[in-house]
Design an enzyme around this catalytic site. Structure first.
Site, PDB file in Angstrom:
ATOM      1  N   CYS A  48       0.817  -1.209   0.000  1.00  0.00           N
ATOM      2  CA  CYS A  48       0.000   0.000   0.000  1.00  0.00           C
ATOM      3  C   CYS A  48       0.853   1.262   0.000  1.00  0.00           C
ATOM      4  O   CYS A  48       1.822   1.374   0.756  1.00  0.00           O
ATOM      5  CB  CYS A  48      -0.922  -0.005   1.218  1.00  0.00           C
ATOM      6  SG  CYS A  48      -2.041   1.415   1.300  1.00  0.00           S
ATOM      7  N   CYS A  54      -0.126   5.711   7.297  1.00  0.00           N
ATOM      8  CA  CYS A  54      -1.428   5.353   7.850  1.00  0.00           C
ATOM      9  C   CYS A  54      -1.252   4.448   9.057  1.00  0.00           C
ATOM     10  O   CYS A  54      -0.413   3.547   9.056  1.00  0.00           O
ATOM     11  CB  CYS A  54      -2.260   4.661   6.778  1.00  0.00           C
ATOM     12  SG  CYS A  54      -3.819   3.996   7.381  1.00  0.00           S
ATOM     13  N   CYS A  57      -2.224  -0.140   9.513  1.00  0.00           N
ATOM     14  CA  CYS A  57      -1.344  -1.319   9.460  1.00  0.00           C
ATOM     15  C   CYS A  57       0.021  -0.946  10.037  1.00  0.00           C
ATOM     16  O   CYS A  57       0.501   0.165   9.840  1.00  0.00           O
ATOM     17  CB  CYS A  57      -1.141  -1.796   8.021  1.00  0.00           C
ATOM     18  SG  CYS A  57      -2.637  -2.314   7.167  1.00  0.00           S
ATOM     19  N   GLN A 235     -17.158 -10.491  14.273  1.00  0.00           N
ATOM     20  CA  GLN A 235     -15.763 -10.833  14.012  1.00  0.00           C
ATOM     21  C   GLN A 235     -15.311 -10.134  12.732  1.00  0.00           C
ATOM     22  O   GLN A 235     -16.070  -9.987  11.775  1.00  0.00           O
ATOM     23  CB  GLN A 235     -15.593 -12.346  13.889  1.00  0.00           C
ATOM     24  CG  GLN A 235     -15.856 -13.103  15.177  1.00  0.00           C
ATOM     25  CD  GLN A 235     -14.825 -12.814  16.265  1.00  0.00           C
ATOM     26  OE1 GLN A 235     -13.710 -12.370  15.999  1.00  0.00           O
ATOM     27  NE2 GLN A 235     -15.202 -13.060  17.518  1.00  0.00           N
ATOM     28  N   PHE A 262     -20.387 -13.861  27.706  1.00  0.00           N
ATOM     29  CA  PHE A 262     -20.035 -12.740  26.826  1.00  0.00           C
ATOM     30  C   PHE A 262     -20.423 -13.135  25.399  1.00  0.00           C
ATOM     31  O   PHE A 262     -19.618 -13.068  24.471  1.00  0.00           O
ATOM     32  CB  PHE A 262     -18.551 -12.386  26.914  1.00  0.00           C
ATOM     33  CG  PHE A 262     -18.046 -12.158  28.312  1.00  0.00           C
ATOM     34  CD1 PHE A 262     -18.179 -10.914  28.926  1.00  0.00           C
ATOM     35  CD2 PHE A 262     -17.444 -13.178  29.025  1.00  0.00           C
ATOM     36  CE1 PHE A 262     -17.718 -10.704  30.216  1.00  0.00           C
ATOM     37  CE2 PHE A 262     -16.976 -12.989  30.310  1.00  0.00           C
ATOM     38  CZ  PHE A 262     -17.118 -11.741  30.913  1.00  0.00           C
ATOM     39  N   GLU A 279     -25.196 -12.168  28.016  1.00  0.00           N
ATOM     40  CA  GLU A 279     -24.682 -11.043  27.234  1.00  0.00           C
ATOM     41  C   GLU A 279     -25.135  -9.734  27.864  1.00  0.00           C
ATOM     42  O   GLU A 279     -26.301  -9.586  28.260  1.00  0.00           O
ATOM     43  CB  GLU A 279     -25.182 -11.136  25.782  1.00  0.00           C
ATOM     44  CG  GLU A 279     -24.980  -9.907  24.941  1.00  0.00           C
ATOM     45  CD  GLU A 279     -23.538  -9.412  24.908  1.00  0.00           C
ATOM     46  OE1 GLU A 279     -23.345  -8.174  24.887  1.00  0.00           O
ATOM     47  OE2 GLU A 279     -22.617 -10.249  24.904  1.00  0.00           O
ATOM     48  N   ASP A 321     -15.761 -15.419  25.757  1.00  0.00           N
ATOM     49  CA  ASP A 321     -15.257 -14.510  24.719  1.00  0.00           C
ATOM     50  C   ASP A 321     -15.378 -13.076  25.235  1.00  0.00           C
ATOM     51  O   ASP A 321     -16.191 -12.285  24.749  1.00  0.00           O
ATOM     52  CB  ASP A 321     -16.040 -14.689  23.424  1.00  0.00           C
ATOM     53  CG  ASP A 321     -15.515 -13.810  22.289  1.00  0.00           C
ATOM     54  OD1 ASP A 321     -14.368 -13.319  22.400  1.00  0.00           O
ATOM     55  OD2 ASP A 321     -16.236 -13.607  21.309  1.00  0.00           O
ATOM     56  N   CYS A 347      -8.972 -11.442  22.584  1.00  0.00           N
ATOM     57  CA  CYS A 347      -8.323 -10.478  21.686  1.00  0.00           C
ATOM     58  C   CYS A 347      -7.177  -9.766  22.395  1.00  0.00           C
ATOM     59  O   CYS A 347      -6.695  -8.743  21.908  1.00  0.00           O
ATOM     60  CB  CYS A 347      -9.342  -9.469  21.160  1.00  0.00           C
ATOM     61  SG  CYS A 347     -10.174  -8.510  22.447  1.00  0.00           S
TER      62      CYS A 347
END
Length: 389
Positions: A48, A54, A57, A235, A262, A279, A321, A347
Site C-alpha cells: 500500500c 497510515c 497497518c 468478528q 459474553f 450477554e 469470549d 483479543c
C-alpha cells in the site's frame, strides 16, 4: 558491529539479539554499523502506498511466514510471564481485502472530503486512495461517500463512518453528521437507495437512529440469520470467524450442556448449540434469544454479576469470549466450579494469560492455543484456547 534482527516486539519494531529496537526490522534483517537496515528474506515490499504513514497497518513490510511467527511469539511471551506453556498451533491469517467492518474518520476540507484511518500516533486523517485490507464492497462506497459528505458535512467538522458488511449488504452508521432538514434527509435516502445499502443509520449525539432499512438487517451465524442491531460486534473477517468457531467446537467437544459467556449475537452459542448464554448488551441478547429459541439467553453484565460456581456446575463446558479486559472475576468462579471443558476466545494475549494462570492453578490443563490474525498486517491478535480437566 552489525546485528541481526531476531524477533518483532509487541508494537511492531524489530529487536536484535542484544535488545536494540529497530523500526521496520524483520527477523533476518541486519542492522549495519552505520544504522542502515539490510533487508533479509522475510522483508517484503509493502503493497500500500499509504504505509507506514497510515496507522491502520503496522506490519505490511513483514511476509506471511514472519507474521505467523510474530503471532506465535506474542502468545508464547504472554504465557511465559505467568509460567505457562502449551502447544501453539499454526496461526490462521485472513487474506488481503477480507475485513468486513471498519471505522473511518472523515473531515470536509477546502480541498475536498478526507476519509480514511488516522495517521500513526496522530489524529490526522490519511486520505485513503487505496486499501489492501477492507472488503471490495466497503471500498466501493468510498467515492460515493466523499461526494455525499461533501454536500452535507460542514467544513472542518469531523465525523465518523462505521461500515459493516452483513447479509443484505453494507450497514452504514454516520456519526457527527447533522441531518435535520428535509433536503439532507432526502439526500441520505437517495444515497442509500442508489448504493443498495442494507441499512443507513445516524448518530447525532443521542444514539443511533435508522433512517433507511428496506428489510430487516441480519447476519448469518452458523447458517442461522440473526437480527443485527446497529453497531453490533462482529468478528472482523468471515474466514477468521470460521477459524475461531472451528476451534471452539473442538474445545467443547461433545458436551451437551454448554454455557456461552459474553455471548454477543451468538457466534459461538449457535455454533455449539449452547443451552445458556449471557450477554451485557440488551439488544444483542434479544437478537440471540430470537435466533436460538432452544437456549436460555440472559441479559447479564458478567463484570458486575459473574455466574458463581454453583451456577456453573450445571454445565459440562463453558465458552468465554470477553472484551480486551479479560474475565478475571468470572474466571475466578469458573476455577472453583466443576466444569470439565473451557473454550476461551481472546483479543488480548496479556489478559488471557492472566486468566489462564488462574485456571491452571485450579487444575485445568491448557491443551492448546490457535492464534488468529484477522487484522492482517496489524499488531492486533486474537486466539482461541482449549482447557480441560
Amino acid at each position: 558491529m552489525a546485528e541481526e534482527v531476531v524477533r518483532i516486539a509487541a508494537r511492531g519494531d524489530g529487536v536484535t539479539s542484544t535488545g536494540r529496537h529497530v523500526p521496520f526490522g524483520v527477523p533476518g534483517d541486519v542492522l549495519l554499523d552505520d544504522g542502515a537496515l539490510a533487508p533479509g528474506p522475510h522483508h517484503q515490499e509493502p503493497p500500500c502506498r499509504h504505509f507506514p504513514e497510515c496507522g491502520g497497518c503496522q506490519l505490511q513490510h513483514v511476509d506471511d511466514e514472519a507474521y505467523r511467527g510474530y503471532l506465535q511469539s506474542r502468545v508464547e511471551t504472554a504465557l511465559y510471564q505467568h509460567g505457562l506453556a502449551t502447544e501453539i498451533r499454526e496461526p490462521h491469517l485472513s487474506p488481503p481485502n477480507s475485513r468486513r467492518r471498519a471505522t473511518l474518520r472523515v473531515l470536509n476540507t477546502a480541498q475536498g472530503v478526507v476519509i480514511g484511518f488516522n495517521a500513526a500516533k496522530s489524529h490526522r486523517i490519511v486520505d485513503m486512495r487505496e486499501n489492501f485490507i477492507l472488503r471490495p464492497e466497503l471500498l466501493a462506497l468510498l467515492e460515493p461517500l466523499r461526494e455525499m459528505l461533501r454536500r452535507l458535512l460542514p467544513s472542518k467538522s469531523p465525523a465518523e463512518v462505521h461500515m459493516t458488511l452483513i447479509d443484505q449488504g453494507v450497514d452504514l452508521l454516520l456519526k457527527g453528521l447533522s441531518a435535520s432538514k428535509l433536503e439532507a434527509i432526502e439526500t441520505l435516502a437517495a444515497f442509500a437507495t442508489a448504493q443498495g445499502l442494507a441499512r443507513l443509520s445516524m448518530d447525532q449525539g443521542l444514539g443511533p437512529e435508522t433512517v433507511y432499512e428496506p428489510e430487516r438487517a441480519t447476519i448469518a451465524l452458523s447458517g442461522i440469520p440473526v437480527a443485527f442491531p446497529v453497531g453490533s460486534f462482529l468478528q472482523a473477517t468471515s474466514d477468521g470467524e470460521a477459524a475461531l468457531v472451528a476451534t471452539v467446537r473442538e474445545a467443547v467437544g461433545d458436551s451437551k450442556q454448554t454455557a456461552d459467556l459474553f455471548a454477543g449475537l451468538g457466534t459461538f452459542a449457535l455454533a455449539t448449540r449452547a443451552t445458556y448464554a449471557a450477554e451485557a448488551s440488551r439488544d444483542a441478547a434479544a437478537a440471540l434469544q430470537q435466533a436460538a429459541r432452544a437456549a436460555r439467553v440472559e441479559h447479564r453484565d458478567l463484570y458486575r454479576r459473574p455466574l458463581d460456581s454453583g451456577d456453573l456446575d450445571q454445565f459440562e463446558a463453558v465458552v468465554l469470549d470477553p472484551p480486551r479486559a479479560g474475565a478475571e472475576e468470572q474466571v475466578r468462579s469458573l476455577a472453583a466450579s466443576n466444569v470439565k471443558r473451557v473454550a476461551y476466545v481472546s483479543c488480548n494475549p496479556a489478559t488471557f494469560a492472566r486468566d489462564a494462570a488462574m485456571l491452571a492453578a485450579a487444575g485445568y490443563a491448557l491443551d492448546w492455543i490457535k492464534p488468529v490474525g484477522q487484522f492482517r498486517w496489524s499488531t492486533h491478535i486474537e486466539l482461541a484456547a482449549a482447557f480441560s480437566r
